[in-house]
Design a protein around this motif. Structure first.
Motif: not given
Lengths: 176, 240
Positions: A159, A131, A124, A156, A127-129
């Motif tokens: 979360l 990128e 996670f 996800k 991927r999201h922080f």
């Protein structure tokens, strides 16, 4: 054996590692410790095996270390919440600081990441922080691209479950 | 689910948009570089250091090579036409092994032990640091609890004193008020008495004056009638 200029590497990638650690920990002392541990672990790893992508390795190690610290915080918070003295003194009403914190989505997200399984949390965050693409994540964590997608989906889902109570609380006063 | 997506996305966005120092403090970078240099120096001090797996493979390889040498030597000696001195051969092989392999094995065992000790010490250090951190937080929490308890007790005592002072002041005011009312009541009764006495005196004075006026009018009437004979003397005139 590979020869690395660690002074140059440190100065070149310290900012990226710092931002990765700080975004997850949101604490300067913890982020500094995490940065040192990351570079030391990368150094040890580079002594044992060939490193092709030093930036990817550093980001993965920084994410792993930061998630470990988040998980330690979660455990510590549970231990401290079991303290009887605090329970005796604690008011039934939440204090202003906890009210403010409860409204802080980012802080809740960090706490929720600390409760995820390590591999899901890593996927996670990368991927999201950071990128990274699914392929890059799979390469760094030495898993398949499909496994990375599955882990991200699970992360996800969990979360959302962990953040859902916050949303209900914030919606209650408006009656919606 | 759409709503949940929204909250998760909002949380991620908020996390991304938080203000983060773009660079680490220079002291941290310098400390990291120093730590890496120290680690590199440690590695350089033992250039032949390898991992445990490689060490074991090397040791096994050396042992296998020694066995092969010993076997070849033994086969050669046994196939030789002369009679073989087994005891001498054994002593020679033992001496050869002792001089060739033992120092290397000893050195590598020492290095392996050194690495294991270092790893153990590092693990112990990390665990000790975590324990100390937990203990520090726990003690800090206890101090905060005791401070809050002491502060609460002091505040309660001050509030009790304040309430007592307010009660005393209230009681004094009430007493003053009662005394004032009594004084007003006494003054009012005294005024009533004086007013009644004054009214009686006034009435008696007015009564006397009225009688005198009446007598004067009678006398005047008598004098006015004149020759109609001597007027009858009223009783009141004799009284006067």
């Amino acid at each position: 054996m590979q020869v690395h200029d660690w002074k140059r590497i440190t100065e070149e990638h310290a900012s990226a590692v710092w931002q990765t650690a700080y975004r997850l920990l949101h604490n300067q002392a913890d982020a500094a410790d995490c940065l040192q541990e990351t570079f030391l672990a990368a150094f040890e790893l580079a002594q044992r095996q060939r490193v092709r992508n030093i930036r990817g390795l550093l980001l993965r190690l920084a994410t792993t270390r930061a998630i470990d610290r988040l998980r330690q915080r979660t455990r510590r918070a549970r231990q401290e919440s079991e303290c009887e003295d605090w329970q005796q003194l604690a008011s039934a009403e939440p204090g202003p600081d906890s009210e403010a914190q409860s409204c802080e989505l980012a802080a809740r997200l960090r706490a929720a990441i600390g409760q995820l399984p390590a591999q899901e949390a890593k996927v996670f965050c990368l991927r999201h922080f950071n990128e990274l693409s699914y392929r890059q994540i799979a390469k760094e964590l030495q898993i398949t691209t499909g496994a990375a997608g599955v882990l991200l989906h699970r992360a996800k889902t969990k979360l959302r479950e962990l953040l859902a109570p916050v949303e209900e609380e914030t919606r209650l006063p408006y009656g919606t | 689910m759409e709503h949940d997506d929204d909250i998760l996305q909002r949380a991620i966005e908020q996390c991304r948009n938080e203000a983060i120092p773009p660079h680490p403090p220079q002291a941290v970078v310098d400390a990291t570089v120093a730590t890496l240099a120290e680690a590199a120096a440690r590695k350089a001090d033992s250039p032949r250091q390898r991992n445990t797996h490689v060490l074991r493979l090397t040791t096994r390889f050396a042992a296998a090579a020694a066995v092969l040498i010993f076997a070849g030597y033994a086969v050669g000696r046994l196939s030789a036409p002369r009679t073989l001195d087994i005891e001498q051969l054994r002593q020679a092989v033992e001496a050869s092994l002792a001089t060739s392999i033992e120092p290397t094995v000893r050195q590598r065992v020492i290095e392996d032990l050194g690495r294991q000790w270092q790893a153990t010490l590092e693990t112990t250090y990390v665990a000790l640091r975590e324990d100390l951190t937990v203990q520090y937080r726990h003690e800090l929490a206890q101090v905060a609890v005791q401070t809050l308890a002491a502060s609460n007790a002091n505040t309660n005592r001050l509030l009790e004193n304040l309430i007592e002072s307010i009660n005393v002041a209230d009681m004094q005011k009430r007493q003053w008020f009662v005394a004032g009312l009594e004084q007003i009541h006494t003054a009012r009764r005294q005024d009533n008495t004086q007013f009644a006495d004054a009214l009686v005196s006034f009435a008696s004075a007015v009564g006397g004056e009225f009688e005198r006026t009446k007598q004067d009018m009678v006398n005047l009437l008598a004098e006015t009638r004149g020759g109609a004979g001597a007027p009858d003397q009223p009783d009141s005139a004799t009284k006067d």
